[in-house]
Design a protein around this motif. Structure first.
Motif, PDB file in Angstrom:
ATOM      1  N   UNK A 143      -3.100   7.948  -7.625  1.00 52.65           N
ATOM      2  CA  UNK A 143      -2.602   6.765  -7.921  1.00 52.65           C
ATOM      3  C   UNK A 143      -0.889   6.807  -7.350  1.00 52.65           C
ATOM      4  N   UNK A 144      -0.572   8.054  -7.027  1.00 56.33           N
ATOM      5  CA  UNK A 144       0.819   8.114  -6.439  1.00 56.33           C
ATOM      6  C   UNK A 144       0.717   7.679  -4.688  1.00 56.33           C
ATOM      7  N   UNK A 145      -0.487   8.108  -4.267  1.00 53.24           N
ATOM      8  CA  UNK A 145      -0.716   7.624  -3.020  1.00 53.24           C
ATOM      9  C   UNK A 145      -0.911   6.111  -2.857  1.00 53.24           C
ATOM     10  N   UNK A 146      -1.516   5.377  -3.789  1.00 56.83           N
ATOM     11  CA  UNK A 146      -1.680   3.907  -4.039  1.00 56.83           C
ATOM     12  C   UNK A 146      -0.175   3.611  -3.799  1.00 56.83           C
ATOM     13  N   UNK A 147       0.395   4.030  -4.807  1.00 53.00           N
ATOM     14  CA  UNK A 147       2.056   3.438  -5.099  1.00 53.00           C
ATOM     15  C   UNK A 147       2.770   3.731  -3.816  1.00 53.00           C
ATOM     16  N   UNK A 148       2.474   4.778  -3.090  1.00 55.10           N
ATOM     17  CA  UNK A 148       3.149   5.086  -1.968  1.00 55.10           C
ATOM     18  C   UNK A 148       2.796   3.989  -0.684  1.00 55.10           C
ATOM     19  N   UNK A 149       1.629   3.671  -0.528  1.00 53.42           N
ATOM     20  CA  UNK A 149       1.237   2.638   0.228  1.00 53.42           C
ATOM     21  C   UNK A 149       2.329   1.300   0.083  1.00 53.42           C
ATOM     22  N   UNK A 150       2.128   1.044  -1.447  1.00 57.92           N
ATOM     23  CA  UNK A 150       2.921  -0.231  -1.846  1.00 57.92           C
ATOM     24  C   UNK A 150       4.307  -0.019  -1.430  1.00 57.92           C
ATOM     25  N   UNK A 151       4.839   1.073  -1.670  1.00 54.52           N
ATOM     26  CA  UNK A 151       6.416   1.376  -1.454  1.00 54.52           C
ATOM     27  C   UNK A 151       6.622   1.181   0.055  1.00 54.52           C
TER      28      UNK A 151
END
Length: 579
Positions: A317-325
């Motif tokens: 989930x942090x990788x997904x947020x990293x993409x959005x960020x």
């Protein structure tokens, strides 16, 4: 002298018969005729005039095909059309790559900070494309861009790592500004997909990523393609970014070539001929989009109940947020940061330091610049008037169409939505061809800009008004009429209060997009009717990025004020609703 024979009593005078026939005409029919006339004036006549002018000899008006020969007789002009198609394809592809993972993460998973991702999408939607282009020039200019300066300082390299003055750089900037369109389409579709479908895939042995790739995304494939098409059309019709980045890079596209046709001497006949393929391509792509959305093989919601549960991604989930960020950093945070820094800088290339800070750029614009404050006033009242006219017309049309008050009422809806398939730059040239010359002689006046804005954004207002009217059942008005209320009184006392919030949201959306419109405005403004977007383009040509950034800050401030009002009165997501 003999007297005239008296008329028989059974035969009424012609004038009396006409009066009785007029008395039998329903007022709503007169309103329908008036709205048809207004829409013909706003939409059909400019486009018809554009088509006619493309076949006319300048001065004589004689029929000719020479305008098309001039428009496409040089390799440079054909290359511009090819460049536009390639630019649209690359920009739309990049936008899909950015937006689809974001939409899936927000809609289907337990990714953290979803509210922050929504803020990024809204920020990218609000930021005008030409301001984003200026921000990326300050970031990735080949010589003085902050990223290249940092790269040379860190590595000792003689050349920079990035060059925004390139075809790839231009496509990336457009994609960073347009990806919210894909995000909205795809997230809206994903929100309808039941978790049961993914559960079934998991039972059969598919993991999270396999279920997403083989179940969720195929179900929303029409929405992905619809978003791709919308971004493609936005990219080929965009003027600001190709002008600010493409012209210095010697990359010619259709919109910048059309602008060159309006340089002295103005060749509106050649421009009209050159704009026709852009109009045809747009209409064709809209037809393709409608066919995709009408497909029956992509069904994600049935009559059976289904629930949506967020997919547990665990550490991913942090990788997904990293993409959005990362997308948010590139689309909003970085461009806004450098624009803010430049707006308070004596020389933006000197970076952040106390001795480089100044308020002189804002003081120049507010107290000394001849056109800065008038352009702000022009923007406010042009946009407010156009938004009011568009919403008023759209409400009347939507009411007549949805309540089926007259035969052929759908003709109104068709004309109201027709500008959706007309690129803004083509609409502007049509208004120039129709109303710039006598007898109207409106070129450079507030009237032609307001009328063009009204026609340009009427589909937004109509879609919003039609959605609001459909949400109010006719039985409420019918009950009031049974109790003796007239139709207009029932509308004013029942329907209008129920749709007020939606209409306010539609008005604010039209106002905001009109206040940042450049493609249509730049062809129609005069010396005293410049808008903020046009003045920003003028400042970019002068190369004074500090004053340009400060004026961009003023435009964003005006936009954010109205976005804040919209969030307070019409709901937090009023800018991102898909009607």
């Amino acid at each position: 002298m003999s007297e005239a024979p008296a008329l028989p009593r059974s035969v009424a005078p012609p004038r009396g018969r006409i009066a009785r026939r007029l008395a039998r005409i329903e007022p709503v029919m007169l309103l329908w005729i008036a709205l048809i006339a207004i829409l013909l004036f706003l939409v059909a006549f400019p486009l018809g005039k554009l088509l006619v002018v493309s076949f006319e000899t300048r001065g004589t008006g004689a029929f000719t095909l020479s305008n098309y020969v001039s428009a496409y007789g040089r390799a440079r002009y054909v290359d511009a059309l090819r460049n536009s198609l390639l630019l649209g394809t690359i920009s739309a592809t990049l936008a899909v790559i950015m937006a689809v993972p974001m939409a899936w993460a927000v809609s289907r998973t337990d990714m953290p900070f979803k509210g922050l991702t929504w803020a990024v999408v809204l920020g990218a939607f609000i930021l005008p494309p030409y301001l984003s282009a200026v921000g990326w020039i300050l970031l990735a200019g080949p010589n003085s861009g902050f990223l290249n300066v940092a790269w040379r300082w860190a590595t000792g390299a003689e050349s920079g790592l990035f060059n925004i003055y390139s075809f790839t750089g231009m496509a990336m900037v457009i994609a960073l500004n347009a990806f919210p369109l894909v995000f909205i389409f795809v997230k809206s579709a994903l929100d309808l997909v039941s978790s049961e479908m993914e559960d079934a895939a998991n039972i059969l042995g598919a993991g999270t990523w396999t279920a997403m790739r083989k179940v969720s995304l195929p179900l929303v494939w029409p929405a992905i393609m619809a978003g791709f098409i919308i971004v493609f059309l936005e990219a080929i019709a965009l003027f600001g970014t190709p002008a600010i980045i493409g012209i210095p890079a010697r990359i010619n596209v259709v919109t910048t070539q059309l602008w060159q046709f309006f340089e002295y001497p103005v060749r509106v006949e050649v421009a009209a001929a050159y704009a026709m393929p852009l109009l045809l391509i747009t209409a064709l792509m809209i037809v393709v989009q409608r066919l995709l959305l009408a497909r029956k093989g992509f069904v994600s919601q049935t009559g059976k109940g289904g629930e949506r549960r967020p997919i547990k991604l665990g550490p991913w989930r942090w990788l997904a947020f990293g993409w959005c960020a990362m997308v948010g950093l590139m689309a909003v945070v970085a461009p806004l940061f450098v624009l803010l820094q430049a707006s308070f800088a004596k020389a933006w290339g000197r970076g952040l330091s106390f001795d480089n800070l100044t308020l002189a750029n804002y003081r120049l614009l507010i107290f000394e610049h001849e056109m800065a404050m008038p352009s702000i006033w022009n923007t406010l009242w042009f946009s407010a008037t156009a938004a009011s006219m568009a919403v008023f017309l759209a409400l009347l049309i939507a009411y007549i169409v949805n309540r089926k008050l007259v035969p052929f009422g759908d003709a109104l809806g068709f004309l109201a939505m027709a500008p959706f398939v007309i690129p803004g730059i083509v609409m502007a040239i049509g208004f120039y061809a129709a109303y710039a010359a006598p007898p109207f002689a409106l070129y450079g006046t507030a009237a032609i800009i307001i009328l063009a804005f009204t026609a340009r954004f009427l589909p937004i207002a109509y879609a919003n008004s039609s959605s609001a009217i459909r949400a109010v059942h006719p039985e409420m008005e019918e009950a009031a009429r049974i109790l003796g209320s007239g139709r207009l009184h029932a509308i004013r006392m029942i329907t209008a209060p129920l749709v007020r919030k939606s209409l306010l949201g539609g008005w604010l959306i039209v106002f905001i997009v009109a206040s940042r419109e450049l493609s249509a405005a730049i062809f129609l403004v005069g010396p005293r009717t410049r808008t903020m977007s046009v003045l920003l383009y003028d400042l970019s040509e002068a190369g004074n990025f500090e004053v340009l950034a400060a004026f961009g800050g003023l435009l964003l401030l005006v936009t954010l004020v109205f976005v804040g009002i919209g969030m307070k009165l019409a709901g937090r997501d009023f800018m991102l609703r898909r009607n």
